[in-house]
Design a protein around this motif. Structure first.
Motif, PDB file in Angstrom:
ATOM      1  N   PHE A 132      -5.380  -4.868  -2.779  1.00  0.00           N
ATOM      2  CA  PHE A 132      -4.327  -4.811  -1.770  1.00  0.00           C
ATOM      3  C   PHE A 132      -3.567  -3.482  -1.847  1.00  0.00           C
ATOM      4  CE2 PHE A 132      -4.404  -9.630  -1.880  1.00  0.00           C
ATOM      5  CZ  PHE A 132      -4.982  -9.743  -0.624  1.00  0.00           C
ATOM      6  N   ALA A 133      -3.370  -2.971  -3.054  1.00  0.00           N
ATOM      7  CA  ALA A 133      -2.692  -1.685  -3.210  1.00  0.00           C
ATOM      8  C   ALA A 133      -3.525  -0.557  -2.603  1.00  0.00           C
ATOM      9  CB  ALA A 133      -2.421  -1.404  -4.687  1.00  0.00           C
ATOM     10  N   LEU A 134      -4.838  -0.621  -2.781  1.00  0.00           N
ATOM     11  CA  LEU A 134      -5.709   0.385  -2.168  1.00  0.00           C
ATOM     12  C   LEU A 134      -5.628   0.325  -0.647  1.00  0.00           C
ATOM     13  CD1 LEU A 134      -8.890   0.150  -4.442  1.00  0.00           C
ATOM     14  CD2 LEU A 134      -7.281   2.057  -4.280  1.00  0.00           C
ATOM     15  N   GLY A 135      -5.567  -0.890  -0.114  1.00  0.00           N
ATOM     16  CA  GLY A 135      -5.422  -1.028   1.331  1.00  0.00           C
ATOM     17  C   GLY A 135      -4.112  -0.458   1.838  1.00  0.00           C
ATOM     18  N   GLY A 136      -3.026  -0.693   1.095  1.00  0.00           N
ATOM     19  CA  GLY A 136      -1.738  -0.138   1.493  1.00  0.00           C
ATOM     20  C   GLY A 136      -1.688   1.367   1.373  1.00  0.00           C
ATOM     21  N   SER A 137      -2.358   1.912   0.365  1.00  0.00           N
ATOM     22  CA  SER A 137      -2.331   3.353   0.141  1.00  0.00           C
ATOM     23  C   SER A 137      -3.177   4.118   1.144  1.00  0.00           C
ATOM     24  CB  SER A 137      -2.814   3.663  -1.281  1.00  0.00           C
ATOM     25  OG  SER A 137      -2.854   5.048  -1.513  1.00  0.00           O
ATOM     26  N   THR A 138      -4.265   3.507   1.610  1.00  0.00           N
ATOM     27  CA  THR A 138      -5.197   4.233   2.468  1.00  0.00           C
ATOM     28  C   THR A 138      -4.913   4.070   3.954  1.00  0.00           C
ATOM     29  OG1 THR A 138      -6.719   2.356   2.267  1.00  0.00           O
ATOM     30  CG2 THR A 138      -7.066   4.238   0.788  1.00  0.00           C
ATOM     31  N   GLY A 140      -2.267   1.720   5.233  1.00  0.00           N
ATOM     32  CA  GLY A 140      -1.000   1.064   5.533  1.00  0.00           C
ATOM     33  C   GLY A 140      -1.087  -0.437   5.663  1.00  0.00           C
ATOM     34  N   MET A 141      -1.948  -1.059   4.895  1.00  0.00           N
ATOM     35  CA  MET A 141      -2.096  -2.515   4.953  1.00  0.00           C
ATOM     36  C   MET A 141      -0.778  -3.182   4.579  1.00  0.00           C
ATOM     37  SD  MET A 141      -4.853  -4.824   2.864  1.00  0.00           S
ATOM     38  CE  MET A 141      -5.311  -6.449   3.415  1.00  0.00           C
ATOM     39  N   ALA A 142      -0.340  -4.130   5.390  1.00  0.00           N
ATOM     40  CA  ALA A 142       0.922  -4.830   5.110  1.00  0.00           C
ATOM     41  C   ALA A 142       0.870  -6.238   5.691  1.00  0.00           C
ATOM     42  CB  ALA A 142       2.103  -4.042   5.664  1.00  0.00           C
ATOM     43  N   GLU A 143       1.213  -6.367   6.979  1.00  0.00           N
ATOM     44  CA  GLU A 143       1.253  -7.702   7.583  1.00  0.00           C
ATOM     45  C   GLU A 143      -0.131  -8.317   7.750  1.00  0.00           C
ATOM     46  OE1 GLU A 143       1.182  -4.575  10.761  1.00  0.00           O
ATOM     47  OE2 GLU A 143       2.407  -4.988   8.997  1.00  0.00           O
ATOM     48  N   GLU A 144      -1.193  -7.515   7.603  1.00  0.00           N
ATOM     49  CA  GLU A 144      -2.545  -8.071   7.699  1.00  0.00           C
ATOM     50  C   GLU A 144      -2.836  -9.073   6.589  1.00  0.00           C
ATOM     51  OE1 GLU A 144      -2.616  -3.843   9.286  1.00  0.00           O
ATOM     52  OE2 GLU A 144      -1.849  -4.878   7.525  1.00  0.00           O
ATOM     53  N   VAL A 183      -3.595   8.575   2.077  1.00  0.00           N
ATOM     54  CA  VAL A 183      -3.945   8.974   3.443  1.00  0.00           C
ATOM     55  C   VAL A 183      -3.400   7.975   4.456  1.00  0.00           C
ATOM     56  CG1 VAL A 183      -5.986  10.284   2.791  1.00  0.00           C
ATOM     57  CG2 VAL A 183      -6.197   7.829   3.193  1.00  0.00           C
ATOM     58  N   ASN A 184      -2.412   7.209   4.067  1.00  0.00           N
ATOM     59  CA  ASN A 184      -1.791   6.241   4.964  1.00  0.00           C
ATOM     60  C   ASN A 184      -1.137   6.978   6.138  1.00  0.00           C
ATOM     61  OD1 ASN A 184      -0.305   4.279   6.240  1.00  0.00           O
ATOM     62  ND2 ASN A 184       1.026   3.841   4.506  1.00  0.00           N
ATOM     63  N   THR A 188       2.154   9.240   5.110  1.00  0.00           N
ATOM     64  CA  THR A 188       1.822  10.653   4.937  1.00  0.00           C
ATOM     65  C   THR A 188       1.649  11.362   6.273  1.00  0.00           C
ATOM     66  OG1 THR A 188      -0.522  10.051   4.750  1.00  0.00           O
ATOM     67  CG2 THR A 188       0.723  10.276   2.711  1.00  0.00           C
ATOM     68  N   GLY A 189       1.145  10.638   7.278  1.00  0.00           N
ATOM     69  CA  GLY A 189       0.979  11.260   8.591  1.00  0.00           C
ATOM     70  C   GLY A 189       2.303  11.633   9.217  1.00  0.00           C
ATOM     71  N   VAL A 190       3.254  10.706   9.177  1.00  0.00           N
ATOM     72  CA  VAL A 190       4.581  10.978   9.741  1.00  0.00           C
ATOM     73  C   VAL A 190       5.303  12.043   8.924  1.00  0.00           C
ATOM     74  CG1 VAL A 190       6.823   9.957  10.258  1.00  0.00           C
ATOM     75  CG2 VAL A 190       4.738   8.667  10.722  1.00  0.00           C
ATOM     76  N   ALA A 191       5.149  11.993   7.593  1.00  0.00           N
ATOM     77  CA  ALA A 191       5.788  13.000   6.742  1.00  0.00           C
ATOM     78  C   ALA A 191       5.225  14.389   7.026  1.00  0.00           C
ATOM     79  CB  ALA A 191       5.589  12.634   5.269  1.00  0.00           C
ATOM     80  N   SER A 192       3.911  14.475   7.237  1.00  0.00           N
ATOM     81  CA  SER A 192       3.298  15.763   7.557  1.00  0.00           C
ATOM     82  C   SER A 192       3.825  16.307   8.870  1.00  0.00           C
ATOM     83  CB  SER A 192       1.774  15.612   7.619  1.00  0.00           C
ATOM     84  OG  SER A 192       1.258  15.171   6.392  1.00  0.00           O
TER      85      SER A 192
END
Length: 210
Positions: A132-138, A140-144, A183-184, A188-192
């Motif tokens: 689950f942590a890998l899903g969140g990190s890559t 943005g897994m959350a409500e899924e 690579v979430n 990271t996209g919004v921060a970039s």
């Protein structure tokens, strides 16, 4: 006497995300005619300077501005930078999630792991939290993870835990992954975009330096 036909009750239907966004755009456009405009001064690095807020000339938004606001948000205009790179990245991730959910690949993978460790359910806790942590990190897994609750709760309760442990497996795992986003696109996209660089800039620099 003939029975009168029952009147159909119109139930409230939640509008789509696009409808809600368009309503918000209209509300903001209307408020631009009444709320005074203002801004903060910035230093050479672009950081806001405290206690420098001052009013500026208002720029009320008309009908054309409302219609074109999604386009300006994507590609930008002379006053605004577009967010097309982040938007496309999120669209690609959304398509990926759509394919995964449609094929039930993720559900099948979790079910396979649960069945494999049947009788050794305690081992599932670090394994599933890592997944689950890998899903969140890559991506943005959350409500899924809500879809996994009916699968995890019986397993954890059979192991002697309560339902909170099953829910925490998914919630804590994805939360840790989101906090350590790699690579979430939602982090990271919004921060970039905020820093004015493309989402792949840091990765390309890291690979070239190595």
């Amino acid at each position: 006497m003939q029975a009168q036909p029952e009147k159909k009750r119109h139930r409230f239907k939640m509008p789509s995300a696009f409808t809600i966004l368009f309503i918000i755009i209209i509300i903001i456009a209307v408020l631009s005619w009444f709320i005074p405009a203002g801004k903060y001064s910035t230093d050479s690095s672009g950081n806001l300077i405290a206690n420098t807020y001052h009013t500026v000339k208002s720029n009320p938004q008309g009908l054309w501005d409302v219609v074109m606001s999604p386009v300006y948000g994507m590609v930008g205009d002379k006053n605004t930078d577009g967010a097309i790179s982040v938007s496309l990245f999120i669209l690609v991730i959304g398509d990926f999630l759509g394919v995964v959910n449609k094929t039930k690949a993720l559900d099948a993978g979790i079910s396979s792991i649960v069945n494999r460790y049947k009788g050794r359910e305690k081992v599932l806790i670090p394994i599933l939290m890592t997944l689950f942590a890998l899903g969140g990190s890559t991506y943005g897994m959350a409500e899924e993870t809500v879809a996994f609750y009916p699968l995890l709760i019986p397993v954890m309760m059979a192991c002697g835990f309560d339902s909170i442990v099953a829910v925490a497996l998914a919630l804590v795992g994805t939360s840790v992954g989101n906090m350590a986003s790699t690579v979430n696109p939602f982090a990271t996209g919004v921060a970039s975009q905020t820093l004015g660089i493309s989402p792949g800039t840091a990765w390309s620099r890291g690979s070239s330096s190595s």
